[in-house]
Design an enzyme around this catalytic site. Structure first.
Site, PDB file in Angstrom:
ATOM      1  N   TRP A  98      83.332  10.457  65.793  1.00  0.00           N
ATOM      2  CA  TRP A  98      84.161  11.258  65.082  1.00  0.00           C
ATOM      3  C   TRP A  98      85.596  11.373  65.729  1.00  0.00           C
ATOM      4  CZ3 TRP A  98      82.333  10.757  60.626  1.00  0.00           C
ATOM      5  CH2 TRP A  98      80.789  10.860  60.483  1.00  0.00           C
ATOM      6  N   ASP A 165      88.609  19.706  64.982  1.00  0.00           N
ATOM      7  CA  ASP A 165      87.480  19.427  64.052  1.00  0.00           C
ATOM      8  C   ASP A 165      86.300  19.992  64.616  1.00  0.00           C
ATOM      9  OD1 ASP A 165      85.415  18.309  62.665  1.00  0.00           O
ATOM     10  OD2 ASP A 165      85.809  16.212  63.077  1.00  0.00           O
ATOM     11  N   LYS A 189      77.482  20.859  57.736  1.00  0.00           N
ATOM     12  CA  LYS A 189      76.687  21.049  58.769  1.00  0.00           C
ATOM     13  C   LYS A 189      76.252  22.525  58.643  1.00  0.00           C
ATOM     14  CE  LYS A 189      77.809  16.667  59.591  1.00  0.00           C
ATOM     15  NZ  LYS A 189      78.939  16.527  60.037  1.00  0.00           N
TER      16      LYS A 189
HETATM   17  C1  LIG Z   1      79.829  14.963  59.667  1.00  0.00           C
HETATM   18  C2  LIG Z   1      80.964  14.965  60.701  1.00  0.00           C
HETATM   19  C3  LIG Z   1      82.189  14.548  60.173  1.00  0.00           C
HETATM   20  C4  LIG Z   1      82.509  13.691  58.825  1.00  0.00           C
HETATM   21  O1  LIG Z   1      82.506  14.585  57.899  1.00  0.00           O
HETATM   22  P1  LIG Z   1      82.656  14.231  56.400  1.00  0.00           P
HETATM   23  O2  LIG Z   1      82.797  15.181  55.564  1.00  0.00           O
HETATM   24  O3  LIG Z   1      81.309  13.685  56.116  1.00  0.00           O
HETATM   25  O4  LIG Z   1      84.000  13.410  56.364  1.00  0.00           O
HETATM   26  C5  LIG Z   1      83.405  14.555  61.093  1.00  0.00           C
HETATM   27  N1  LIG Z   1      83.312  15.497  62.175  1.00  0.00           N
HETATM   28  C6  LIG Z   1      82.397  15.521  62.868  1.00  0.00           C
HETATM   29  C7  LIG Z   1      82.370  16.518  64.186  1.00  0.00           C
HETATM   30  C8  LIG Z   1      81.038  15.507  62.251  1.00  0.00           C
HETATM   31  O5  LIG Z   1      80.022  16.252  62.514  1.00  0.00           O
END
Ligand SMILES: *Cc1c(COP(=O)(O)O)cnc(C)c1O
Length: 355
Positions: A98, A165, A189
């Site tokens: 990511w 993030d 998540k």
């Molecule tokens: C799942 C995830 C993403 C991607 O998220 P989307 O909403 O599918 O674009 C980005 N960063 C992390 C750390 C993730 O776990």
């Protein structure tokens, strides 16, 4: 009984799902479904207002920050962040897939410095002792690396704007939001269903770019319109609000953290004391949210058998990501400790029969 260890979309508080189901049939006795009302109706306005207020309260977000609920996923933030914040140079910490994807997008907007990377050991640790260039516009980190099971456990002091993030560890622990200029993540998540992305942004960092930013990708658009410039993801925001209510009722992020530490310790102890299983992340970098483990070399051929065995005992979603292999148990806020205990018991029973 199913034990839901899915990595995302993933387990949600049962009460949030039940209240969503009720609102789909009849929202607050209006005789209408949440699915068929205007996002500008007062019933939905009350929902989004409450979600913003609760997010601020539960996470302790100081004055000067805005909370936005947008579409597009965390992946859209990979480009929205540099669009709005990268003038000349940005710094990134490369701790997984990511992080790498975020870094790649930033390169379209200016110079990108990778201050450190853990790619040399398949992202099994969080690099230490790096220095962030003082002339960077911001420093981007991924606080929890969902695929590799590593996590940055503290809110670092950073000489430049810190952007994080937090897709997979938001609200799993108390966070000093004042250390960050911007925090974002997909809700799917730890917060809600797929379809809504949260952004926490400090207002004073915006409006500094010379480039023209497309209206939909400009944070100021969404701040000005209270996340209602276009139709927001109505239903996911409803469920997210229910999750926030659940967190608050249980005792807030301090309580989440306490429960998450207990759950993680229970499983990590079982892994560390096992003859068969071994963790893949370095101990001090281990995640509280995604616990990754494999079978030791001499038992490698038993991984498929354990998958089948655990499935029979109600375990769901413990297959590791293909880039790590083995197993990953995601232990998000809503996962009860009983499910972790069930997995631990399952591992012990399998080991008894096979080791
Ligand atoms: C799942 C995830 C993403 C991607 O998220 P989307 O909403 O599918 O674009 C980005 N960063 C992390 C750390 C993730 O776990």
């Amino acid at each position: 009984m199913k034990h839901n260890f899915n990595a995302g979309p993933s387990i949600l508080p049962r009460v949030a799902i039940e209240n969503t189901a009720k609102a789909i049939l009849d929202l607050n006795g209006t005789g209408l479904s949440i699915l068929e009302i205007s996002h500008r109706s007062k019933d939905f306005q009350a929902v989004i207002d409450e979600a913003v207020a609760l997010f601020k309260e539960v996470l302790g977000i100081p004055e000067g920050y805005h909370v936005l609920f947008l579409g597009g996923g965390a992946s859209t933030q990979f480009c929205m962040v540099p669009y709005n914040l990268l003038g000349k140079k940005a710094a990134y910490l490369e701790t997984g897939v990511w992080a790498k994807k975020a870094l790649k997008e930033a390169k379209q907007f200016g110079e990108v410095v990778t201050v450190a990377s853990s790619a040399d050991k398949n992202y099994s640790y969080i690099p230490k002792g790096f220095s962030v260039p003082a002339d960077a516009d911001y420093f981007h980190i991924t606080t929890n690396n969902t695929i590799y099971g590593t996590e940055i456990h503290t809110d670092m002091d950073c000489p430049v704007n810190l952007v994080a993030d937090m897709s997979s560890d938001i609200l799993s622990r108390p966070v000093d939001v004042s250390k960050y200029a911007l925090i974002y993540g997909g809700a799917q998540k730890n917060l809600g269903p797929a379809g809504v992305t949260f952004v926490i942004v400090r207002e004073d960092i915006l409006g500094k770019m010379e480039r023209t930013i497309p209206t939909m990708l400009d944070y100021r658009t969404h701040i000005k319109e209270g996340s209602m410039f276009n139709t927001p993801p109505v239903l996911p925001i409803f469920t997210l609000n229910e999750t926030l209510k659940w967190i608050k009722a249980l005792g807030g992020v301090e309580k989440m953290y306490e429960m998450n530490v207990k759950k993680a310790n229970l499983l990590y102890d079982a892994i560390d004391n096992s003859k068969m299983f071994v963790g893949t992340a370095e101990k001090e970098s281990r995640s509280l949210m995604n616990i990754c483990f494999v079978m030791k070399e001499e038992y490698k051929d038993k991984e498929d058998a354990f998958m089948a065995f655990s499935k029979k005992h109600g375990m769901v979603g413990i297959k590791g990501h293909r880039s790590v292999g083995g197993f990953r148990a995601s232990t998000y806020n809503a996962l009860p400790i009983e499910s972790v205990q069930a997995l631990v018991d399952c591992m012990a029973a399998f080991e008894k029969e096979n080791a």
